[in-house]
Structures are given as structure tokens and as C-alpha cells.
Motif scaffolding. Structure first.
Motif, PDB file in Angstrom:
ATOM      1  N   PRO A 249       0.820  -1.217   0.000  1.00  0.00           N
ATOM      2  CA  PRO A 249       0.000   0.000   0.000  1.00  0.00           C
ATOM      3  C   PRO A 249       0.844   1.253   0.000  1.00  0.00           C
ATOM      4  O   PRO A 249       0.410   2.305  -0.461  1.00  0.00           O
ATOM      5  CB  PRO A 249      -0.814  -0.129   1.297  1.00  0.00           C
ATOM      6  N   GLU A 250       2.047   1.137   0.550  1.00  0.00           N
ATOM      7  CA  GLU A 250       2.952   2.281   0.583  1.00  0.00           C
ATOM      8  C   GLU A 250       4.346   1.793   0.229  1.00  0.00           C
ATOM      9  O   GLU A 250       4.917   0.934   0.896  1.00  0.00           O
ATOM     10  CB  GLU A 250       2.966   2.902   1.986  1.00  0.00           C
ATOM     11  N   ARG A 251       4.894   2.318  -0.856  1.00  0.00           N
ATOM     12  CA  ARG A 251       6.226   1.902  -1.308  1.00  0.00           C
ATOM     13  C   ARG A 251       7.220   3.000  -0.919  1.00  0.00           C
ATOM     14  O   ARG A 251       7.205   4.083  -1.515  1.00  0.00           O
ATOM     15  CB  ARG A 251       6.221   1.646  -2.821  1.00  0.00           C
ATOM     16  N   ASN A 252       8.075   2.691   0.061  1.00  0.00           N
ATOM     17  CA  ASN A 252       9.019   3.699   0.519  1.00  0.00           C
ATOM     18  C   ASN A 252      10.386   3.504  -0.120  1.00  0.00           C
ATOM     19  O   ASN A 252      10.633   2.529  -0.837  1.00  0.00           O
ATOM     20  CB  ASN A 252       9.121   3.697   2.054  1.00  0.00           C
ATOM     21  N   VAL A 253      11.282   4.414   0.162  1.00  0.00           N
ATOM     22  CA  VAL A 253      12.594   4.406  -0.480  1.00  0.00           C
ATOM     23  C   VAL A 253      13.424   3.207  -0.039  1.00  0.00           C
ATOM     24  O   VAL A 253      14.259   2.700  -0.810  1.00  0.00           O
ATOM     25  CB  VAL A 253      13.342   5.727  -0.171  1.00  0.00           C
ATOM     26  N   VAL A 254      13.184   2.679   1.177  1.00  0.00           N
ATOM     27  CA  VAL A 254      13.950   1.527   1.667  1.00  0.00           C
ATOM     28  C   VAL A 254      13.671   0.294   0.814  1.00  0.00           C
ATOM     29  O   VAL A 254      14.586  -0.426   0.392  1.00  0.00           O
ATOM     30  CB  VAL A 254      13.624   1.247   3.150  1.00  0.00           C
ATOM     31  N   SER A 255      12.380   0.033   0.521  1.00  0.00           N
ATOM     32  CA  SER A 255      12.013  -1.128  -0.291  1.00  0.00           C
ATOM     33  C   SER A 255      12.557  -1.004  -1.704  1.00  0.00           C
ATOM     34  O   SER A 255      13.101  -1.959  -2.266  1.00  0.00           O
ATOM     35  CB  SER A 255      10.494  -1.278  -0.321  1.00  0.00           C
ATOM     36  N   TRP A 256      12.387   0.183  -2.296  1.00  0.00           N
ATOM     37  CA  TRP A 256      12.884   0.384  -3.658  1.00  0.00           C
ATOM     38  C   TRP A 256      14.402   0.209  -3.703  1.00  0.00           C
ATOM     39  O   TRP A 256      14.941  -0.410  -4.622  1.00  0.00           O
ATOM     40  CB  TRP A 256      12.504   1.772  -4.154  1.00  0.00           C
ATOM     41  N   THR A 257      15.087   0.760  -2.714  1.00  0.00           N
ATOM     42  CA  THR A 257      16.554   0.706  -2.711  1.00  0.00           C
ATOM     43  C   THR A 257      17.064  -0.723  -2.620  1.00  0.00           C
ATOM     44  O   THR A 257      18.016  -1.096  -3.322  1.00  0.00           O
ATOM     45  CB  THR A 257      17.094   1.546  -1.540  1.00  0.00           C
ATOM     46  N   SER A 258      16.446  -1.534  -1.733  1.00  0.00           N
ATOM     47  CA  SER A 258      16.897  -2.918  -1.605  1.00  0.00           C
ATOM     48  C   SER A 258      16.694  -3.675  -2.912  1.00  0.00           C
ATOM     49  O   SER A 258      17.542  -4.491  -3.312  1.00  0.00           O
ATOM     50  CB  SER A 258      16.163  -3.616  -0.464  1.00  0.00           C
ATOM     51  N   LEU A 259      15.600  -3.399  -3.626  1.00  0.00           N
ATOM     52  CA  LEU A 259      15.342  -4.072  -4.899  1.00  0.00           C
ATOM     53  C   LEU A 259      16.326  -3.619  -5.978  1.00  0.00           C
ATOM     54  O   LEU A 259      16.858  -4.428  -6.741  1.00  0.00           O
ATOM     55  CB  LEU A 259      13.904  -3.800  -5.336  1.00  0.00           C
ATOM     56  N   ILE A 260      16.595  -2.322  -6.032  1.00  0.00           N
ATOM     57  CA  ILE A 260      17.551  -1.785  -7.021  1.00  0.00           C
ATOM     58  C   ILE A 260      18.944  -2.378  -6.793  1.00  0.00           C
ATOM     59  O   ILE A 260      19.604  -2.851  -7.724  1.00  0.00           O
ATOM     60  CB  ILE A 260      17.597  -0.240  -6.934  1.00  0.00           C
ATOM     61  N   ALA A 261      19.376  -2.369  -5.518  1.00  0.00           N
ATOM     62  CA  ALA A 261      20.703  -2.919  -5.199  1.00  0.00           C
ATOM     63  C   ALA A 261      20.760  -4.418  -5.486  1.00  0.00           C
ATOM     64  O   ALA A 261      21.773  -4.931  -5.968  1.00  0.00           O
ATOM     65  CB  ALA A 261      21.030  -2.650  -3.732  1.00  0.00           C
ATOM     66  N   GLY A 262      19.662  -5.134  -5.214  1.00  0.00           N
ATOM     67  CA  GLY A 262      19.625  -6.575  -5.474  1.00  0.00           C
ATOM     68  C   GLY A 262      19.760  -6.898  -6.947  1.00  0.00           C
ATOM     69  O   GLY A 262      20.521  -7.795  -7.334  1.00  0.00           O
ATOM     70  N   TYR A 263      19.026  -6.182  -7.791  1.00  0.00           N
ATOM     71  CA  TYR A 263      19.136  -6.408  -9.238  1.00  0.00           C
ATOM     72  C   TYR A 263      20.543  -6.079  -9.738  1.00  0.00           C
ATOM     73  O   TYR A 263      21.098  -6.779 -10.592  1.00  0.00           O
ATOM     74  CB  TYR A 263      18.120  -5.545  -9.981  1.00  0.00           C
ATOM     75  N   SER A 264      21.134  -5.032  -9.206  1.00  0.00           N
ATOM     76  CA  SER A 264      22.480  -4.644  -9.643  1.00  0.00           C
ATOM     77  C   SER A 264      23.502  -5.709  -9.251  1.00  0.00           C
ATOM     78  O   SER A 264      24.354  -6.090 -10.058  1.00  0.00           O
ATOM     79  CB  SER A 264      22.842  -3.295  -9.027  1.00  0.00           C
ATOM     80  N   ARG A 265      23.405  -6.216  -7.999  1.00  0.00           N
ATOM     81  CA  ARG A 265      24.336  -7.257  -7.549  1.00  0.00           C
ATOM     82  C   ARG A 265      24.154  -8.550  -8.320  1.00  0.00           C
ATOM     83  O   ARG A 265      25.104  -9.304  -8.523  1.00  0.00           O
ATOM     84  CB  ARG A 265      24.141  -7.528  -6.054  1.00  0.00           C
ATOM     85  N   ALA A 266      22.913  -8.843  -8.750  1.00  0.00           N
ATOM     86  CA  ALA A 266      22.621 -10.108  -9.432  1.00  0.00           C
ATOM     87  C   ALA A 266      22.963 -10.072 -10.920  1.00  0.00           C
ATOM     88  O   ALA A 266      22.669 -11.028 -11.637  1.00  0.00           O
ATOM     89  CB  ALA A 266      21.146 -10.460  -9.247  1.00  0.00           C
ATOM     90  N   GLY A 267      23.583  -9.006 -11.379  1.00  0.00           N
ATOM     91  CA  GLY A 267      23.937  -8.916 -12.796  1.00  0.00           C
ATOM     92  C   GLY A 267      22.763  -8.602 -13.692  1.00  0.00           C
ATOM     93  O   GLY A 267      22.763  -8.951 -14.877  1.00  0.00           O
ATOM     94  N   ARG A 268      21.749  -7.924 -13.143  1.00  0.00           N
ATOM     95  CA  ARG A 268      20.580  -7.527 -13.931  1.00  0.00           C
ATOM     96  C   ARG A 268      20.431  -6.010 -13.868  1.00  0.00           C
ATOM     97  O   ARG A 268      19.465  -5.454 -13.329  1.00  0.00           O
ATOM     98  CB  ARG A 268      19.324  -8.232 -13.410  1.00  0.00           C
ATOM     99  N   PRO A 269      21.416  -5.307 -14.418  1.00  0.00           N
ATOM    100  CA  PRO A 269      21.422  -3.843 -14.285  1.00  0.00           C
ATOM    101  C   PRO A 269      20.247  -3.159 -14.968  1.00  0.00           C
ATOM    102  O   PRO A 269      19.785  -2.116 -14.502  1.00  0.00           O
ATOM    103  CB  PRO A 269      22.758  -3.432 -14.922  1.00  0.00           C
ATOM    104  N   ALA A 270      19.761  -3.729 -16.075  1.00  0.00           N
ATOM    105  CA  ALA A 270      18.622  -3.111 -16.765  1.00  0.00           C
ATOM    106  C   ALA A 270      17.389  -3.087 -15.869  1.00  0.00           C
ATOM    107  O   ALA A 270      16.645  -2.098 -15.826  1.00  0.00           O
ATOM    108  CB  ALA A 270      18.323  -3.857 -18.065  1.00  0.00           C
TER     109      ALA A 270
END
Length: 793
Positions: A249-270
Motif C-alpha cells: 500500500p505504501e512503497r518507501n525508499v527503503v524497499s525500492w533501494t533494496s530491490l535496485i541494489a539486489g538487481y544490480s548485484r545479481a547482474g541484472r542492471p537493466a
């Protein structure tokens, strides 16, 4: 009485009976203890009276463990340890002052001595365990004591227990604690225990339990949503985390940041960049961590334009330029090729005392090959760390300046900086790839002086280095001295013996490995089958190829099929090799068809050569080796028209033959030679030695294989062309540069030709030298007119 007298000064100071007594007692107090407490908190002595409740604790709040221990002495000697408010205040104060895990024993010892511990006291002891990172054992023991003693558990009890268990506990224990919490807690307590519960499951990788607990929660706040999403990201369930985030219901910067960092670490930069854009579209203001994750993705995508937009966004949103953000900007610009802008960022905000921005810009210059500029910045640095030295050493290695890399390593040691294993393994790997045996030995000597902690990885790197430098005896000695070996060590040993033409020894090591209780892996079997292929061990190769499936349930990959097909083809069993090509469960790759093509040249099978070349040209139309190999097959068969057609096809396709070169390392410097090379500073000496080589070869009855040259020139010119091959020039340089007792180690980027192979065998006898040639597929150890490959290459 002696103990009581020791603490009398402290007691009198707290009660402030008289100024004189307080002054006398000041020497017993912690110097940091606030003086205001002795005056402002002066109260008359309190005594236990029948039928009357004790008033609240009058004690000041300590600010260190030492002050808390003084308070403990006062409370004990005054007889107020049984006063519940005083006991609670004392334990709570000591827990608040907990600054090191070693103090936990004191806290728990105090807790064990308190009479009738309450829920609050148990919760305080649990909080002390959490602050000291004590793990799960003692918190669970405390919880059991509470239940056996009839002490009521609170929401904070489970809050602290769950957080302690997150550091390491079994799945069964976590589920049992969860069930106990559900049985004893009211629904209103869910707000306190929800986040630690999810965090515990997520930290231990129990993502299904975390998700189940999350789904069962009646009320979920933003923190719980962020915790479960972060847990899914941590264990690589990125797409599930993304779907859950879309439901929040509420998407804060902490949730978005963890997802962005996770994709970057997993080799999925796009995907990381897409999530960053979604966050902005959601109206969520990015913070420093989110921007760093997006910049990391830009670095991997080499998307300079997007990186510049992010840099502008940092200024527009007035995001604080922390050291981590500066490093991310420098790294992004450097990896995207804009080193000038990386330098501009560094000059603007990175030239401070901290080494991280310096490390980033130095690493950027090194990776782009500008090692001299990197060294200039390195010399300007005030405080260097291990990472700085690692970046500079790696830069020198990639530029072929091994001697400079080793000198910097020695400088690192002189500065009293302890090298880490990464530095040493990097240097050893470089020595292995370049065949730099003297530098490898120098590093080994440094390791023997205990400059780093020896472990199985370092030992494996040493074995690999000596094997790739052709020193099988030294590699074997290191291997036998290792206190601990793993499957990677055995695989490196077997592969090294295989590439050095010692196939039977490699198979014996494989058998010994199994006797020692190690189970072979897919990589181990690649080394075993390579040993069979390089040493023409046909029956053994068939045995191990079948054994890996039937005995160890390992399904052969394309690499295993490649080794087996190469063995069959080299042995002249081209029909059987083709049958395996046609029945293998995956499509044959270019390496397999290349093996077939090479065998066709040896065994004069022109029809199959055309068939293999046809497939190779489909898989790798730009690969020059296919055209060259087919051209040589036609030349060997004297099919001049077909040979001319291949040459014309190469010209039409714009395919140029890869220039062959040979290199030799002398005194830490790599010297590279191409055919007919006359660019070396010692060219005149080299030419003189080559003339001596030609004279002595001819005297020994050597006859150049001039049939290899298809150009229509006279025999003398063909002989001169063969003499000018790069490996012969490198050997001539080795003969004039290295002492007679040292082997000559040559690196060749292509396969050694037949003429050079024959000539080097004779040179090794005439000069009484060991000559080691490492071509693109194996080692050749030449000594006394013989080669370790037994002419099977």
C-alpha cells in the motif's frame, strides 16, 4: 567487614553525609562520574521497614561499565539489591553501557544474582544478549527459565529473542519460538514482534516461513513490508520481491533501494534502472543509497548518458555527497570510458583524507591502461590501504609490468602493511598466466615468511602457478606440503599434470583423490578427460567418460564431450568421434568441430574436413583459424585450386590471419616477438644467435619442413622463413639472456608448428637446455631431443 569497608567511601559519597567525607571518597570514583549527582541527588539513607514499600530508586544513571560497576557496589553494600526499582535500574543501566561482548558475562552474572527476577529484568537480560551479539543459545535458555519459573513473557521478550536468533538458529527452533509467541501474545502485541519475526526468518534464508508469517499478519506497517521485501532480495528472489512491492500500500525508499541494489548485484542492471525509474514515477524521493545502486547498474551497462542524468539528479535533489556516492560517481564515469569526468568529480569532492575516492580514481585509470597516471595519483596519496595497493598491483599486471607489480608488493610490505590473500593470489595468477616463474618463486618465498595466512586457496594458487610455468616438480612439492586440500586443489593438480603431458600421473592423482574421500566434480572430470586426450589414453578416457555418468551421476557437459571427441579424433577414430557428435544431447560447439578439423589434417580426411569447416563457418564466420586450417589441409593434399579459393574467401569476408607471437619473461620483463621480428633493442645479438642456431642445426642433420610453405619461392627462402618463426626468435633471446642452468620458458599464442617442434627438440640437446613451450592448448617440455607430448599434439 573488609569488603564493606572498601565500598564505604562510595556509599558515603552517594549519600553526601558530609563535604569532608565526600572529598575523601572522590578518589574512589570514576573521574568521568558527574559531580552534580553527589549534590543534587543527596537523599537520606533508606532502610527496610516492615509493612512499608520501598520508594523509587534514587541512584544516578551511569554512563560507562565502570560507573555501572561502582553503582553495583553501592547498591549491594547498602542492602538495596533486593529493592526491585533499584535492581531494575542497575541492570538496565549496565545493559545500556554495554560496549563490548566481554561485558555480557558481567551482566548475566548480575542477573543470576538478582532475587525474584521480573519480566522487565528478563527482557533487559535478553536486550543485553542482543547488544553483545550473543547468538541464540543463551536467549533461548532465558526464555525457558521464564516459562519454568512462571514469569510472564511480554511482546518485548519475543522481540529480543527473535532478533538474537536472526544471527544463527535452526529452522525448527525458529518455528517453535514462533508458535510459542502465537500462543502467549495478544493480537495487539503483533506490532512489536512482527518485524523481528520476519527479519529472523529472512536472515536465515527461511523465505517461505517469512512469507507465510507475513501473509498471516492482520496489520502490516511499512517497516514490515520493507523487511520481507529485503529478505526476498537478499536470497535472490528478486522477481517475487518485485511483485510483492507492487502490492504494497505504501512503497518507501527503503524497499525500492533494496530491490535496485539486489538487481544490480545479481547482474541484472537493466532491471535495476527500470526499478529506479519506477521509484521516481511513484513520487518517492531517492536517497544516497538508491542513487548508488542506480549508478552501479549504469557502470555495468556502460550507459554514460544515464549516468550523467543521475549525476544531475544528485545536484537537483540536493542529495548529500557522501564518500560512497563520490566513489560510485567516479566508478561509473571510469567504467563508461569518461575518465576526464571521473577526474573532475574526484578533483571537486574526492581529494580528501579518506582513501576510498582515491582508490576509485586509481582503479579507473588502471582498468583503462593508464597505469602511469594511476601511479602518479598513488604517490600523491596521504594514507593508502590494502585496496589501493591491490588496484595498482592489478593495473601493473594487466599492463604486463610484472616487475613493477612485485616491487609495489615489496613496498607494501616495507610500509608495514599486511598483504591480504587476494593480493598474493592475484600476483600468483598473473605469474601463472604469463609464465613468470622467477617472480612466482619470489612470491612463494614471501609466503614462506608468513606475510599472509596460508590457506587452501593460496596453496591451490601456488600449485596452479608452478604447473602453468611448467615446473611440475615444484608444484608437486607444494601440493604434498599442504596441510589442507579441497577438491579444487586436487582438480588443479590433475589439470596441471594433464597439460604438462603427464596423463598417467594425472590419472594416478585422480585415483588417490578418490581414495582420500573426495568426490569428483564436473570440473575434475574435465581435467581427467583432458589428461587422457593429451596423452592418447584411449581406453582410460572411455572408462572415465562412462564412469562419471554411471558411478557419480554426473551428466557430461559440452566440455566433457569435447574432450572425448578430441581423444577419439586424435586417435584416428574419426567415425566414432562423429557418431558421438551426432548423438550428444546438446549442439556441438566450435571447439568440438575444431577438434574434428584438426584431426582431419593429421589423418588426411578431406571430405570430413570440408564438413567440419562448413559447420565451423556457421558458428564462427569471423574465426580465422578455420580458414587457415582448411587452407593447410588443401595445401598438404596439393589441392591448389581449393586452397586458392579459401584465400579468396578470406579476402572477400575481410578475415585476416591472427598474427602469431611468442613471449618470454626475463628479469620480470615480458619480451614479445612476432615472425621475422627485428624491433627488439638486442636485435643484432638475437640475429647472431639465430645464425648460430641455424648452423648447428644443419650440422646435426636437421632438415627444415619447407613443404609447410605454400608460397612459390626457392628452398633457401623457405628455410629462412621457417627460421624466422617467433618461437625460434624467443628461444634465441633466451639463450643470450638467461644463465645456462635456467630453463627457457616460451609462451605461444598459437599452436606450435611441426617444423619448430622438430627444431626445438634438437636445440634442447645441442645446448643441453630444458625448453618449455606453452602453446594455446598444452605444454611441451623439451629435453635431450625429446618432448613430453611424445609428438602427439
Amino acid at each position: 567487614m573488609a569488603i564493606k569497608y572498601t565500598h564505604l567511601g562510595l556509599i558515603m559519597a552517594f549519600y553526601n553525609f558530609s563535604t569532608k567525607t565526600a572529598q575523601k571518597s572522590s578518589s574512589h570514583r570514576d573521574p568521568g562520574w558527574p559531580r552534580r549527582h553527589t549534590a543534587a541527588r543527596a537523599v537520606p539513607p533508606l532502610r527496610l521497614q516492615a509493612g512499608r514499600a520501598m520508594p523509587a530508586s534514587p541512584w544516578p544513571t551511569p554512563r560507562s561499565v565502570r560507573q555501572a560497576s561502582q553503582l553495583h557496589a553501592v547498591v549491594t553494600t547498602s542492602g538495596r539489591i533486593a529493592h526491585r526499582p533499584s535492581a531494575e535500574h542497575l541492570l538496565n543501566s549496565l545493559t545500556n553501557c554495554l560496549s563490548a561482548p566481554r561485558h555480557l558475562r558481567y551482566v548475566l552474572s548480575l542477573f543470576d544474582r538478582l532475587p525474584h527476577p521480573t519480566t522487565f529484568l528478563h527482557d533487559t537480560a535478553l536486550r543485553a544478549c542482543l547488544q553483545a551479539s550473543a547468538g541464540a543459545d543463551y536467549p533461548v535458555l532465558l526464555l525457558r527459565r521464564m516459562r519454568r519459573g512462571g514469569v510472564r513473557t511480554s511482546a518485548f521478550t519475543f522481540h529480543f529473542v527473535f532478533r538474537c536468533c536472526a544471527a544463527g538458529a535452526g529452522a525448527g527452533l525458529c518455528r517453535m519460538l514462533h508458535a510459542a509467541c502465537l500462543r502467549t501474545m495478544l493480537p495487539s502485541a503483533a506490532r512489536i514482534v512482527a518485524n523481528p519475526l520476519i527479519h529472523m526468518y529472512a536472515s536465515l534464508g527461511l523465505t517461505d516461513d517469512a512469507r507465510r508469517a507475513f501473509d498471516e499478519m492482520p496489520v502490516k506497517d511499512a517497516v514490515v513490508w520493507a523487511t520481507v521485501i529485503g529478505g526476498l532480495v537478499r536470497w535472490g528472489l528478486l522477481d517475487e520481491a518485485r511483485r510483492l512491492l507492487m502490492q504494497a500500500p505504501e512503497r518507501n525508499v527503503v524497499s525500492w533501494t533494496s530491490l535496485i541494489a539486489g538487481y544490480s548485484r545479481a547482474g541484472r542492471p537493466a532491471d535495476a534502472v527500470y526499478c529506479f525509474n519506477c521509484m521516481l514515477s511513484d513520487g518517492v524521493e531517492p536517497d544516497e543509497v538508491a542513487v548508488i545502486g542506480a549508478l552501479s547498474a549504469c557502470s555495468k551497462l556502460k550507459n554514460l548518458e544515464l549516468g550523467r542524468l543521475l549525476h544531475l539528479l544528485v545536484g537537483k535533489k540536493r542529495i548529500r555527497m557522501t564518500d560512497n556516492l563520490v566513489v560510485a560517481l567516479i566508478d561509473m564515469y571510469a567504467k563508461c570510458g569518461d575518465i576526464a569526468q571521473a577526474q573532475a568529480v574526484f578533483d571537486a569532492v574526492g581529494r580528501g583524507q579518506k582513501p576510498e575516492p582515491w582508490n576509485a580514481i586509481i582503479d579507473g585509470y588502471c582498468k583503462l591502461g593508464h597505469v602511469d597516471i594511476a601511479r602518479s595519483l598513488f604517490d600523491q596519496m596521504g594514507a593508502r590501504d590494502v585496496i589501493t595497493f591491490n588496484s595498482m598491483i592489478t593495473g601493473y599486471i594487466h599492463s604486463g609490468r610484472l616487475r613493477d607489480a612485485l616491487q609495489l608488493f615489496m613496498q607494501m610490505r616495507r610500509h608495514g602493511m599486511r598483504a591480504d590473500n587476494f593480493t598474493v593470489v592475484t600476483l600468483l595468477t598473473a605469474c601463472a598466466s604469463l609464465g613468470a616463474l622467477p617472480l612466482g618463486r619470489a612470491l612463494h618465498a614471501s609466503i614462506e615468511q608468513r606475510i599472509v595466512e596460508e590457506d587452501v586457496y593460496l596453496g591451490t594458487a601456488l600449485v596452479d602457478m608452478y604447473m602453468k610455468c611448467g615446473r611440475v616438480d615444484e608444484a608437486t612439492a607444494v601440493f604434498h606440503r599442504m596441510g589442507e586440500r579441497d577438491i579444487h586443489t586436487w582438480s588443479a593438480m590433475i589439470a596441471g599434470l594433464a597439460f604438462n603431458g603427464m596423463g598417467k600421473d594425472a590419472l594416478e592423482s585422480f585415483c588417490q583423490m578418490k581414495r582420500d574421500g573426495f568426490l569428483p566434480t564436473s570440473v575434475t572430470y574435465i581435467a581427467v578427460l583432458t589428461a587422457c586426450s593429451h596423452s592418447s589414453l584411449l581406453n582410460e578416457g572411455r572408462l572415465h567418460f562412462n564412469e562419471m555418468r554411471s558411478l557419480h551421476k554426473l551428466h557430461p557437459q559440452v566440455e566433457h564431450y569435447g574432450c572425448m571427441i578430441d581423444l577419439l579424433a586424435r586417435s584416428g577414430l574419426l567415425d566414432e568421434a562423429m557418431h558421438l557428435v551426432q548423438t550428444m544431447p546438446m549442439q556441438p560447439n566450435a571447439v568440438i568441430w575444431g577438434s574434428i578439423l584438426s584431426a582431419c589434417r593429421v589423418h588426411k580426411n578431406i571430405d570430413l574436413a570440408r564438413h567440419a569447416a562448413e559447420y565451423l563457418l556457421k558458428l564462427a564466420p569471423e574465426e580465422d583459424a578455420v580458414y587457415v586450417q582448411l587452407y593447410n589441409i588443401y595445401i598438404d593434399s596439393r589441392q591448389w585450386v581449393d586452397a586458392k579459393r579459401i584465400r579468396m574467401l578470406m579476402e572477400e569476408q575481410g578475415v585476416k590471419k591472427t598474427a602469431g607471437y611468442s613471449s618470454i619473461t626475463v628479469a620480470g620483463q615480458v619480451h614479445k616477438f612476432v615472425v621475422n621480428d627485428q624491433s627488439h633493442p638486442r636485435t643484432l645479438e638475437i640475429i647472431t644467435m639465430m645464425e648460430e642456431i641455424a648452423r648447428r642445426l644443419k650440422s646435426a642433420g636437421y632438415s627444415p619442413a619447407t613443404s609447410m610453405i605454400a608460397v612459390d619461392v626457392d628452398e633457401e627462402e623457405k628455410e629462412q622463413a621457417l627460421l624466422a618463426h617467433s618461437e625460434k626468435i624467443a628461444i634465441a633471446f633466451g639463450l643470450i639472456s638467461l644463465p645456462p642452468n635456467l630453463p627457457i620458458h616460451i609462451m605461444k599464442n598459437l599452436r606450435v608448428c611441426e617444423d619448430c617442434h622438430s627444431a626445438i627438440k634438437l636445440i634442447s640437446q645441442l645446448w643441453n637446455r630444458e625448453i618449455i613451450v606453452r602453446d594455446r592448448s598444452r605444454f611441451h617440455h623439451f629435453r635431450d631431443r625429446a618432448c613430453s607430448c611424445n609428438d602427439f599434439w
